[in-house]
Enzyme design. Structure first.
Site, PDB file in Angstrom:
ATOM      1  N   HIS A   1       0.818  -1.205   0.000  1.00  0.00           N
ATOM      2  CA  HIS A   1       0.000   0.000   0.000  1.00  0.00           C
ATOM      3  C   HIS A   1       0.856   1.262   0.000  1.00  0.00           C
ATOM      4  O   HIS A   1       0.504   2.260  -0.625  1.00  0.00           O
ATOM      5  CB  HIS A   1      -0.925  -0.011   1.223  1.00  0.00           C
ATOM      6  CG  HIS A   1      -2.008   1.018   1.175  1.00  0.00           C
ATOM      7  ND1 HIS A   1      -3.077   0.935   0.324  1.00  0.00           N
ATOM      8  CD2 HIS A   1      -2.185   2.174   1.875  1.00  0.00           C
ATOM      9  CE1 HIS A   1      -3.871   1.977   0.498  1.00  0.00           C
ATOM     10  NE2 HIS A   1      -3.351   2.748   1.433  1.00  0.00           N
TER      11      HIS A   1
ATOM     12  N   HIS B   1     -10.384   2.875  -1.165  1.00  0.00           N
ATOM     13  CA  HIS B   1     -10.592   2.489   0.228  1.00  0.00           C
ATOM     14  C   HIS B   1     -11.395   1.191   0.226  1.00  0.00           C
ATOM     15  O   HIS B   1     -12.454   1.078   0.827  1.00  0.00           O
ATOM     16  CB  HIS B   1     -11.287   3.595   1.020  1.00  0.00           C
ATOM     17  CG  HIS B   1     -10.492   4.048   2.195  1.00  0.00           C
ATOM     18  ND1 HIS B   1     -11.042   4.397   3.405  1.00  0.00           N
ATOM     19  CD2 HIS B   1      -9.146   4.183   2.366  1.00  0.00           C
ATOM     20  CE1 HIS B   1     -10.101   4.747   4.253  1.00  0.00           C
ATOM     21  NE2 HIS B   1      -8.942   4.627   3.647  1.00  0.00           N
TER      22      HIS B   1
END
Length: 758
Positions: free
Chosen positions: A59, A106
């Site tokens: 990430h 998200h």
């Protein structure tokens, strides 16, 4: 920290030191653990290992993607920030103004807690924009969910839409458009991609950097809590049955706090005393301190005792890794502390000096007067010492099966079945009106949205706002990706995503400028998944070069995969920015209500139904290649439509995409409260002509008095075109047969999603 005094608090016990097994549990591979030891010259303590675990997670580090992302085109005369080096992309739009824009995912948080997962996605992407000094003026979103007949899918959809709406509405930025698709591949892993755009004067852009020995380091905004700890690591692993145990990794948002933070941030940037500023998103304090320090080739010394916290006795790693929302890290000129403090006091926000800049290029973190972590900034970050991998990949076996599809294996649609197909498509969740969704969003706050009462293929938002010089220009923005196409052929499917985004902007009267992307894929350690990723990046890169729309940055979201459902369809979402210099070039998709206008098809029909919604959901044929696509033809069609708009030769324009020509014409009719009468071309199968999704085609309407001028112009372009029918007062007529009445079609299209959700 040199001036930190030890307190009466107990000393932190750093023993026992973590093992390889501890590292593995934190997502650090054994060879990466050895690399950390080599970097530090010793074994890391738990806090330091936690730091590396989040900063080297997929990430944050893009370790499995960066080698391919570097192949994307990233330069143009309008680019004002290098891709990935600032909080968001920045593009010159003329008149001393720039547009900052970005899209981010998200996904994992929304799968577990859809409301907060989506809300904090909106909050995070807007912070990326205003930390550049830009005032956000518009939001979009790109959403994917599973089978809508499942209660779980409906629960996720309700939560995500409410989270987006509640946060965006309260924050005061209009949600002006987006896309939403449904497929069972997303049953476990929904995709929630949030896009934001803002405007800033060119000379007033803030940077995400840190330099100047002795300059103070502040944390501003909300207090730090235990929400979101190891959120970056959580986003770098597959969703499993145990993922619900990681709810603390999901952040909690406060849009009212963010509104205050927006105003305070823009005010301190305007003072000229800000050296650097960065949003605290993934990995929180450690990410901001390391990235800003590495970029500025300096270090920091940080006293964690001075960080405002919501819980007592937070451990050092908890403070460093917390992803509590609505926080920024700010470095300012020494001696200006009182000015900055006064601004945040006015807005009733936390503003705490937690450290200062050093020349060590290392990060030293203290807690209770004790040094708890000593790490080199450069070795933590993307482009520095973070690992970079080029994974093995191979074409999945199913791709060859998809190639074998023959259109002759599917019977053409008879005239008697046209009404059934039309009903199916107009009421299908992937095509029907998103009214149930967008009615929960405030699209008019700020009064800049030019699209609410005039539908078009892309959103048009006037460039205006506090502190922005008066301008007549508008940004034109869209998000696009048909993941079914990408699953069938990731190279071609990604090209189509770029092409459709550009086509939508062109059909709206804009000029495509640049791209931000959100690359949503499964587990990169699976060779077939990584093949999807590599091919999609190659296709996207080629298309962006041809359309002259460089990639300003974006987001990679891997691990959208579960043991039950496997990987999601590869979904490289394209967020595209366009510019409309002259509001007179604004083009809408609706037919004019008076009727009588002529309907034309621009572009070449094809005997092609591959990967169409008609083939996939009506005929139940899942295995077929991507739709027919020729990038040179696409470029030529778009150039032609641009000229038709500027020459005022057409009354409406609507690109042909999901559902094919019939759906495009129906949408234009319903938007104008009209009907239509069209005739198919006998050289093509009826289903391919009406419902096929071959690319590079646009439906336009032309006033009768403009017919001659329109046709004369088209003859000079050498682009295929044909008159296919007329706008009528009511009803949908194909080959003389009423397929649907207006009274049937509009409620069918407008209410389908709402009925399912009810």
């Amino acid at each position: 920290m040199p001036h930190v005094n030890a307190t009466e608090q107990p000393q932190i016990n750093l023993d026992p030191l973590p093992t390889v097994e501890t590292a593995r549990k934190l997502g650090v591979l054994p060879d990466e653990f050895e690399r950390i030891i080599a970097i530090l010259g010793r074994q890391p303590n738990f806090t330091e290992l936690s730091i590396f675990s989040v900063m080297w997670s997929e990430h944050c580090s893009y370790k499995n993607s960066i080698v391919w992302l570097k192949t994307l085109p990233r330069d143009s005369e309008r680019m004002l920030a290098k891709a990935g080096e600032e909080n968001a992309g920045l593009v010159d739009i003329g008149d001393g103004l720039a547009c900052s824009f970005k899209i981010e995912s998200h996904n994992h948080p929304s799968a577990l807690e859809p409301y907060q997962g989506a809300a904090t996605g909106v909050g995070g992407i807007n912070r990326d924009i205003f930390t550049m000094g830009a005032r956000p003026i518009a939001q979009l979103n790109s959403l994917r969910f599973g089978d809508l007949t499942l209660p779980k899918t409906r629960r996720l959809l309700r939560g995500v839409v409410k989270g987006i709406g509640d946060y965006g509405n309260a924050f005061g930025i209009p949600t002006v458009g987006g896309e939403i698709y449904f497929d069972e591949c997303y049953n476990t892993n929904p995709l929630v991609n949030a896009f934001s755009a803002g405007i800033v004067e060119v000379g007033k852009v803030a940077k995400a950097t840190s330099y100047g020995v002795g300059n103070p380091v502040f944390i501003v905004g909300s207090a730090t809590g235990k929400d979101g700890i190891h959120g970056a690591t959580f986003a770098s692993e597959d969703i499993t049955a145990a993922s619900t145990d990681k709810l603390p990794a999901v952040q909690v948002g406060d849009p009212f706090m963010e509104k205050l933070l927006l105003e305070a941030t823009l005010e301190i940037i305007a003072t000229g005393y800000v050296i650097g500023i960065q949003d605290m998103g993934a990995a929180g304090i450690i990410c901001s301190t390391s990235e800003m320090s590495a970029k500025g080739e300096h270090g920091m010394i940080i006293d964690l005792d001075k960080v405002p916290t919501r819980q007592t006795n937070m451990a050092p790693f908890e403070i460093l890794l917390s992803e509590s929302q609505e926080r920024m890290l700010v470095v300012i000129e020494k001696g200006k502390e009182g000015i900055i403090q006064g601004i945040f006091d006015k807005w009733d926000l936390h503003c705490a000096q937690i450290g200062e800049v050093t020349d060590t290029q290392r990060l030293h973190f203290y807690r209770y007067g004790q040094l708890v972590a000593d790490v080199p900034a450069h070795d933590l970050v993307l482009g520095g010492g973070a690992p970079q991998y080029r994974r093995d990949y191979k074409e999945p076996a199913y791709i060859n099966e998809f190639r074998k599809f023959q259109i002759a294996s599917v019977p053409d649609v008879p005239a008697a079945e046209l009404s059934a197909v039309a009903t199916h498509l107009l009421s299908h969740p992937n095509i029907c009106s998103r009214q149930w969704v967008y009615q929960q969003y405030d699209s008019m706050v700020g009064t800049s949205n030019r699209s609410t009462n005039a539908p078009s293929d892309a959103a048009v938002v006037r460039v205006k706002g506090a502190g922005i010089p008066k301008s007549e220009k508008s940004i034109v923005i869209t998000v696009d990706c048909n993941s079914r196409y990408v699953n069938a052929n990731p190279y071609v499917g990604a090209q189509i995503a770029v092409a459709e985004a550009a086509r939508n902007i062109v059909c709206t009267g804009g000029e495509p400028l640049a791209v931000t992307n959100n690359l949503n894929f499964g587990n990169p350690y699976v060779p077939e998944v990584y093949w999807h990723f590599v091919e999609a990046v190659k296709g996207m890169g080629e298309a962006c070069r041809r359309f002259e729309t460089p990639v300003t940055g974006g987001n990679v979201s891997f691990y959208n995969q579960s043991s039950d459902d496997g990987p999601v369809f590869p979904t490289p979402t394209i967020g595209m920015l366009g510019l409309m210099e002259n509001p007179d070039n604004r083009m809408t998709l609706n037919f004019r209500p008076a009727g009588g206008d002529l309907i034309y098809l621009i572009g070449s029909p094809q005997n092609d139904i591959a990967s169409s919604e008609y083939l996939y959901s009506y005929r139940k044929v899942k295995a077929s290649p991507a739709p027919a696509f020729d990038i040179e033809q696409e470029l030529a069609v778009q150039a032609t439509v641009k000229q038709l708009i500027t020459k005022k030769l057409i009354a409406s324009a609507h690109d042909i995409s999901d559902g094919g020509l019939f759906v495009a014409v129906a949408e234009s009719a319903m938007a104008g409260n009209t009907g239509f009468a069209i005739t198919t071309d006998g050289d093509y199968r009826t289903d391919a002509y009406l419902f096929g999704e071959s690319q590079s085609r646009v439906v336009v309407s032309v006033a009768a008095e403009q017919q001659s001028a329109f046709e004369q112009f088209m003859e000079r372009t050498h682009i295929a075109y044909s008159q296919i029918g007329n706008v009528t007062p009511a009803d949908f007529v194909v080959n003389g047969q009423t397929v649907l009445t207006s009274a049937e079609a509009a409620p069918l299209y407008n209410n389908a999603l709402g009925k399912i959700m009810a």
